[in-house]
Design a protein around this motif. Structure first.
Motif, PDB file in Angstrom:
ATOM      1  N   VAL A  17      -5.911  13.660   5.435  1.00 20.95           N
ATOM      2  CA  VAL A  17      -4.964  13.156   4.315  1.00 20.95           C
ATOM      3  C   VAL A  17      -4.856  11.418   4.467  1.00 20.95           C
ATOM      4  O   VAL A  17      -4.687  11.068   5.418  1.00 20.95           O
ATOM      5  CB  VAL A  17      -3.824  13.806   4.524  1.00 20.95           C
ATOM      6  CG1 VAL A  17      -2.590  13.371   3.567  1.00 20.95           C
ATOM      7  CG2 VAL A  17      -3.798  15.010   4.702  1.00 20.95           C
ATOM      8  N   ILE A  18      -5.177  10.846   3.160  1.00 20.51           N
ATOM      9  CA  ILE A  18      -4.980   9.360   3.049  1.00 20.51           C
ATOM     10  C   ILE A  18      -3.479   9.488   2.371  1.00 20.51           C
ATOM     11  O   ILE A  18      -3.247   9.941   1.329  1.00 20.51           O
ATOM     12  CB  ILE A  18      -6.053   8.956   2.285  1.00 20.51           C
ATOM     13  CG1 ILE A  18      -7.440   9.023   3.019  1.00 20.51           C
ATOM     14  CG2 ILE A  18      -5.562   7.404   2.121  1.00 20.51           C
ATOM     15  CD1 ILE A  18      -8.525   8.595   2.251  1.00 20.51           C
ATOM     16  N   ALA A  19      -2.765   8.508   2.922  1.00 21.27           N
ATOM     17  CA  ALA A  19      -1.398   8.246   2.063  1.00 21.27           C
ATOM     18  C   ALA A  19      -1.718   6.787   1.459  1.00 21.27           C
ATOM     19  O   ALA A  19      -1.834   5.926   2.260  1.00 21.27           O
ATOM     20  CB  ALA A  19      -0.040   8.111   3.173  1.00 21.27           C
ATOM     21  N   GLN A  20      -1.278   6.896   0.089  1.00 22.58           N
ATOM     22  CA  GLN A  20      -1.630   5.400  -0.334  1.00 22.58           C
ATOM     23  C   GLN A  20      -0.385   4.961  -1.256  1.00 22.58           C
ATOM     24  O   GLN A  20       0.443   6.062  -1.943  1.00 22.58           O
ATOM     25  CB  GLN A  20      -2.789   5.681  -1.433  1.00 22.58           C
ATOM     26  CG  GLN A  20      -2.921   4.526  -2.479  1.00 22.58           C
ATOM     27  CD  GLN A  20      -4.200   4.713  -3.377  1.00 22.58           C
ATOM     28  OE1 GLN A  20      -4.107   5.775  -4.061  1.00 22.58           O
ATOM     29  NE2 GLN A  20      -4.957   3.663  -3.642  1.00 22.58           N
ATOM     30  N   GLU A  21       0.075   4.115  -1.201  1.00 28.92           N
ATOM     31  CA  GLU A  21       1.453   3.491  -1.718  1.00 28.92           C
ATOM     32  C   GLU A  21       1.096   3.585  -3.234  1.00 28.92           C
ATOM     33  O   GLU A  21       0.125   2.807  -3.805  1.00 28.92           O
ATOM     34  CB  GLU A  21       1.757   1.857  -1.144  1.00 28.92           C
ATOM     35  CG  GLU A  21       3.068   1.625  -1.542  1.00 28.92           C
ATOM     36  CD  GLU A  21       3.462   0.484  -0.766  1.00 28.92           C
ATOM     37  OE1 GLU A  21       4.651   0.526  -0.223  1.00 28.92           O
ATOM     38  OE2 GLU A  21       2.759  -0.516  -0.763  1.00 28.92           O
ATOM     39  N   LYS A  22       2.015   4.392  -3.963  1.00 30.28           N
ATOM     40  CA  LYS A  22       1.787   4.301  -5.218  1.00 30.28           C
ATOM     41  C   LYS A  22       1.867   2.879  -6.219  1.00 30.28           C
ATOM     42  O   LYS A  22       0.759   2.734  -7.161  1.00 30.28           O
ATOM     43  CB  LYS A  22       2.979   5.216  -6.128  1.00 30.28           C
ATOM     44  CG  LYS A  22       2.943   5.413  -7.340  1.00 30.28           C
ATOM     45  CD  LYS A  22       3.941   6.436  -7.750  1.00 30.28           C
ATOM     46  CE  LYS A  22       5.500   5.726  -8.121  1.00 30.28           C
ATOM     47  NZ  LYS A  22       5.647   4.808  -9.212  1.00 30.28           N
ATOM     48  N   ASP A  23       2.674   2.261  -5.901  1.00 31.40           N
ATOM     49  CA  ASP A  23       2.844   0.883  -6.822  1.00 31.40           C
ATOM     50  C   ASP A  23       1.711  -0.075  -6.293  1.00 31.40           C
ATOM     51  O   ASP A  23       1.298  -0.966  -7.381  1.00 31.40           O
ATOM     52  CB  ASP A  23       4.263   0.365  -6.543  1.00 31.40           C
ATOM     53  CG  ASP A  23       5.402   1.200  -7.427  1.00 31.40           C
ATOM     54  OD1 ASP A  23       4.965   1.761  -8.239  1.00 31.40           O
ATOM     55  OD2 ASP A  23       6.383   1.048  -6.764  1.00 31.40           O
ATOM     56  N   SER A  24       1.275  -0.308  -4.949  1.00 35.67           N
ATOM     57  CA  SER A  24       0.569  -1.515  -4.758  1.00 35.67           C
ATOM     58  C   SER A  24      -0.676  -1.049  -4.472  1.00 35.67           C
ATOM     59  O   SER A  24      -1.604  -1.788  -4.593  1.00 35.67           O
ATOM     60  CB  SER A  24       1.145  -1.926  -3.287  1.00 35.67           C
ATOM     61  OG  SER A  24       0.915  -1.120  -2.328  1.00 35.67           O
ATOM     62  N   GLY A  25      -1.015   0.357  -4.219  1.00 34.12           N
ATOM     63  CA  GLY A  25      -2.325   0.900  -4.177  1.00 34.12           C
ATOM     64  C   GLY A  25      -2.836   0.768  -2.715  1.00 34.12           C
ATOM     65  O   GLY A  25      -3.871   1.064  -2.293  1.00 34.12           O
ATOM     66  N   ASP A  26      -2.037   0.165  -1.486  1.00 36.84           N
ATOM     67  CA  ASP A  26      -2.286  -0.252  -0.359  1.00 36.84           C
ATOM     68  C   ASP A  26      -2.426   1.269   0.348  1.00 36.84           C
ATOM     69  O   ASP A  26      -1.718   2.290   0.215  1.00 36.84           O
ATOM     70  CB  ASP A  26      -0.988  -0.720   0.517  1.00 36.84           C
ATOM     71  CG  ASP A  26      -0.921  -2.289   0.142  1.00 36.84           C
ATOM     72  OD1 ASP A  26      -2.044  -2.831  -0.631  1.00 36.84           O
ATOM     73  OD2 ASP A  26      -0.050  -2.742   0.428  1.00 36.84           O
ATOM     74  N   VAL A  27      -3.600   1.458   1.120  1.00 32.73           N
ATOM     75  CA  VAL A  27      -3.688   2.707   1.926  1.00 32.73           C
ATOM     76  C   VAL A  27      -2.992   2.380   3.283  1.00 32.73           C
ATOM     77  O   VAL A  27      -2.996   1.408   3.898  1.00 32.73           O
ATOM     78  CB  VAL A  27      -5.234   2.717   2.245  1.00 32.73           C
ATOM     79  CG1 VAL A  27      -5.235   3.855   3.261  1.00 32.73           C
ATOM     80  CG2 VAL A  27      -6.124   2.892   1.245  1.00 32.73           C
TER      81      VAL A  27
END
Length: 135
Positions: A17-27
């Motif tokens: 599972v990869i968690a990506q920040e919705k607003d910044s796109g940062d992984v």
């Protein structure tokens, strides 16, 4: 068809599972889920992972307070990787890493002055981990 059956689970019953920040796109991080973790994540709207080191479910933020609010759950074309689009809560900016950094991907391969390659921390510690976690 049960939506969990679409996932291609490893022999251990896990999926990366990869968690990506919705607003910044940062992984922010990489982790594992089993069926129960993925089902609970969908049910709660907050990330629940399978901790291989603790050998149990791990509700992200259960100790640190750095909860991940899940906006969407996606699978890749092979159905063997899950992508969570999340908002990292509990600190501004969000802290996803147990080292007190925004992202677990804080080291970058760099070339040193003597021409050697070495990993170098390039992102700051936002909060001392000793103040985040209970002992």
């Amino acid at each position: 068809m049960d939506w969990l059956e679409r996932i291609t689970w490893t022999a251990d019953g896990l999926v990366p599972v990869i968690a990506q920040e919705k607003d910044s796109g940062d992984v922010l991080m990489f982790a594992w889920m089993n069926r129960e973790a993925l089902a609970r994540t969908a049910e709660l709207g907050e990330a629940v992972y399978w901790s291989r080191s603790r050998n149990r479910l791990w509700h992200k933020g259960e100790e640190s307070g750095h909860v991940q609010k899940v906006h969407s759950i996606r699978i890749d074309c092979d159905q063997d990787v899950v992508l969570l689009r999340i908002t990292q809560l509990g600190h501004e900016p969000g802290i996803a890493c147990h080292t007190g950094r925004h992202s677990c991907f804080f080291e970058e391969l760099r070339t040193t002055a003597d021409g050697q390659r070495a990993w170098q921390a390039v992102d700051p510690v936002l909060k001392d981990p000793a103040t985040i976690y209970r002992s």
